[in-house]
Design an enzyme around this catalytic site. Sequence first.
Site, PDB file in Angstrom:
ATOM      1  N   VAL A   1       9.562  -4.805 -44.131  1.00 14.69           N
ATOM      2  CA  VAL A   1       9.951  -6.211 -44.175  1.00 14.69           C
ATOM      3  C   VAL A   1      11.420  -6.306 -43.799  1.00 14.69           C
ATOM      4  O   VAL A   1      12.263  -5.638 -44.400  1.00 14.69           O
ATOM      5  CB  VAL A   1       9.727  -6.814 -45.583  1.00 14.69           C
ATOM      6  CG1 VAL A   1      10.175  -8.268 -45.625  1.00 14.69           C
ATOM      7  CG2 VAL A   1       8.274  -6.678 -46.006  1.00 14.69           C
TER       8      VAL A   1
ATOM      9  N   LEU B   1      14.547  -8.932 -43.535  1.00 14.41           N
ATOM     10  CA  LEU B   1      15.007 -10.233 -44.003  1.00 14.41           C
ATOM     11  C   LEU B   1      16.377 -10.551 -43.414  1.00 14.41           C
ATOM     12  O   LEU B   1      17.246  -9.676 -43.354  1.00 14.41           O
ATOM     13  CB  LEU B   1      15.132 -10.246 -45.533  1.00 14.41           C
ATOM     14  CG  LEU B   1      13.846 -10.126 -46.334  1.00 14.41           C
ATOM     15  CD1 LEU B   1      14.160  -9.957 -47.820  1.00 14.41           C
ATOM     16  CD2 LEU B   1      12.972 -11.347 -46.111  1.00 14.41           C
TER      17      LEU B   1
ATOM     18  N   VAL C   1       9.219  -0.733 -47.273  1.00 15.00           N
ATOM     19  CA  VAL C   1      10.670  -0.795 -47.278  1.00 15.00           C
ATOM     20  C   VAL C   1      11.050  -2.220 -46.905  1.00 15.00           C
ATOM     21  O   VAL C   1      10.303  -2.927 -46.231  1.00 15.00           O
ATOM     22  CB  VAL C   1      11.343   0.220 -46.322  1.00 15.00           C
ATOM     23  CG1 VAL C   1      11.089   1.634 -46.772  1.00 15.00           C
ATOM     24  CG2 VAL C   1      10.892   0.022 -44.900  1.00 15.00           C
ATOM     25  N   CYS C   2      12.215  -2.641 -47.382  1.00 16.94           N
ATOM     26  CA  CYS C   2      12.704  -3.983 -47.084  1.00 16.94           C
ATOM     27  C   CYS C   2      14.196  -3.873 -46.794  1.00 16.94           C
ATOM     28  O   CYS C   2      14.934  -3.275 -47.578  1.00 16.94           O
ATOM     29  CB  CYS C   2      12.455  -4.911 -48.266  1.00 16.94           C
ATOM     30  SG  CYS C   2      12.978  -6.615 -47.984  1.00 16.94           S
ATOM     31  N   TYR C   3      14.601  -4.419 -45.663  1.00 16.24           N
ATOM     32  CA  TYR C   3      15.998  -4.371 -45.248  1.00 16.24           C
ATOM     33  C   TYR C   3      16.523  -5.770 -44.974  1.00 16.24           C
ATOM     34  O   TYR C   3      15.786  -6.629 -44.489  1.00 16.24           O
ATOM     35  CB  TYR C   3      16.159  -3.614 -43.918  1.00 16.24           C
ATOM     36  CG  TYR C   3      15.665  -2.204 -43.901  1.00 16.24           C
ATOM     37  CD1 TYR C   3      16.412  -1.179 -44.446  1.00 16.24           C
ATOM     38  CD2 TYR C   3      14.451  -1.892 -43.288  1.00 16.24           C
ATOM     39  CE1 TYR C   3      15.954   0.138 -44.397  1.00 16.24           C
ATOM     40  CE2 TYR C   3      14.001  -0.589 -43.236  1.00 16.24           C
ATOM     41  CZ  TYR C   3      14.760   0.421 -43.786  1.00 16.24           C
ATOM     42  OH  TYR C   3      14.303   1.705 -43.732  1.00 16.24           O
TER      43      TYR C   3
END
Length: 124
Positions: A76, A78, A103-105
């Site tokens: 994801v 953002l 994972v989210c960055y």
Amino acid sequence: MKKIIASPLAPKAVGPYSQAVETDGALYVSGQLPVDGATGKMPEGIEAQTRQSLANLGHILREAGYDFSDVVKTTVLLADIADFGAMNAVYAEHFISDMPARVCYQVAALPMGARVEIDAVASK
């Protein structure tokens, strides 16, 4: 052998890439922006944008014979990490059990001024 997957319901690829590629029992879905495939428009707000990105992901999964329960990994992106909680609440509506790895960055910017982009890997 690889197979190119394209759903007519999701936005067309706008560059030299495929919506998804299937090979050896795995499906690799390119990052999905929150663009409505029918209208080319993007909704306002992180919740609506997350729903649209996940809808696009769902169209591609179904086109290839997969569904959200087959997803093993997502990424994801953002535009603002402050949107994490709101994005996560919508994300949880689609991934209910046996959650995929994720994972989210926060990134500097996303195409078209989007607030979110989501890619996935699914496996049968």
